[in-house]
Design a protein around this motif. Sequence first.
Motif, PDB file in Angstrom:
ATOM      1  N   ALA A 149      28.208  47.717  50.484  1.00 24.45           N
ATOM      2  CA  ALA A 149      28.659  47.045  49.264  1.00 24.45           C
ATOM      3  C   ALA A 149      27.834  45.780  49.010  1.00 24.45           C
ATOM      4  N   TRP A 150      27.574  45.004  50.057  1.00 22.46           N
ATOM      5  CA  TRP A 150      26.765  43.793  49.917  1.00 22.46           C
ATOM      6  C   TRP A 150      25.359  44.144  49.444  1.00 22.46           C
ATOM      7  N   ALA A 151      24.776  45.171  50.044  1.00 23.48           N
ATOM      8  CA  ALA A 151      23.418  45.574  49.686  1.00 23.48           C
ATOM      9  C   ALA A 151      23.347  46.028  48.229  1.00 23.48           C
ATOM     10  N   ARG A 152      24.347  46.790  47.777  1.00 22.73           N
ATOM     11  CA  ARG A 152      24.374  47.220  46.363  1.00 22.73           C
ATOM     12  C   ARG A 152      24.445  46.015  45.433  1.00 22.73           C
ATOM     13  N   GLN A 153      25.264  45.026  45.792  1.00 25.44           N
ATOM     14  CA  GLN A 153      25.400  43.826  44.959  1.00 25.44           C
ATOM     15  C   GLN A 153      24.078  43.066  44.882  1.00 25.44           C
ATOM     16  N   ILE A 154      23.452  42.825  46.024  1.00 28.39           N
ATOM     17  CA  ILE A 154      22.208  42.059  46.057  1.00 28.39           C
ATOM     18  C   ILE A 154      21.092  42.803  45.327  1.00 28.39           C
ATOM     19  N   GLU A 155      20.970  44.116  45.568  1.00 29.75           N
ATOM     20  CA  GLU A 155      19.936  44.891  44.889  1.00 29.75           C
ATOM     21  C   GLU A 155      20.166  44.927  43.382  1.00 29.75           C
ATOM     22  N   GLY A 156      21.414  44.970  42.960  1.00 28.89           N
ATOM     23  CA  GLY A 156      21.724  44.921  41.528  1.00 28.89           C
ATOM     24  C   GLY A 156      21.289  43.600  40.917  1.00 28.89           C
ATOM     25  N   GLU A 157      21.555  42.508  41.614  1.00 27.64           N
ATOM     26  CA  GLU A 157      21.128  41.192  41.129  1.00 27.64           C
ATOM     27  C   GLU A 157      19.610  41.115  41.048  1.00 27.64           C
ATOM     28  N   MET A 158      18.925  41.678  42.044  1.00 28.32           N
ATOM     29  CA  MET A 158      17.457  41.688  42.028  1.00 28.32           C
ATOM     30  C   MET A 158      16.939  42.501  40.843  1.00 28.32           C
TER      31      MET A 158
END
Length: 68
Positions: free
Chosen positions: A40-49
């Motif tokens: 979930a954290w990785a999806r959030q960070i990649e989405g922001e990127m």
Amino acid sequence: MATFRKRPGPRGATVWQAQIIRRGHERQYKTFDTKATAEAWARQIEGEMDRGVFVSRAEAEATTLREA
């Protein structure tokens, strides 16, 4: 794309390390108790990127209350 590694944690527990490497951004690492929270954290960070709104929180998360 994020990668996830199962690692030994404190007191014999298993923890999951998420790692994101993207061109134009610093590498991002964070450790979690479960793989689901790491994903979930990785999806959030990649989405922001992807949206161009990512700001690294590494320094803020490493700052202690005493230092502040």
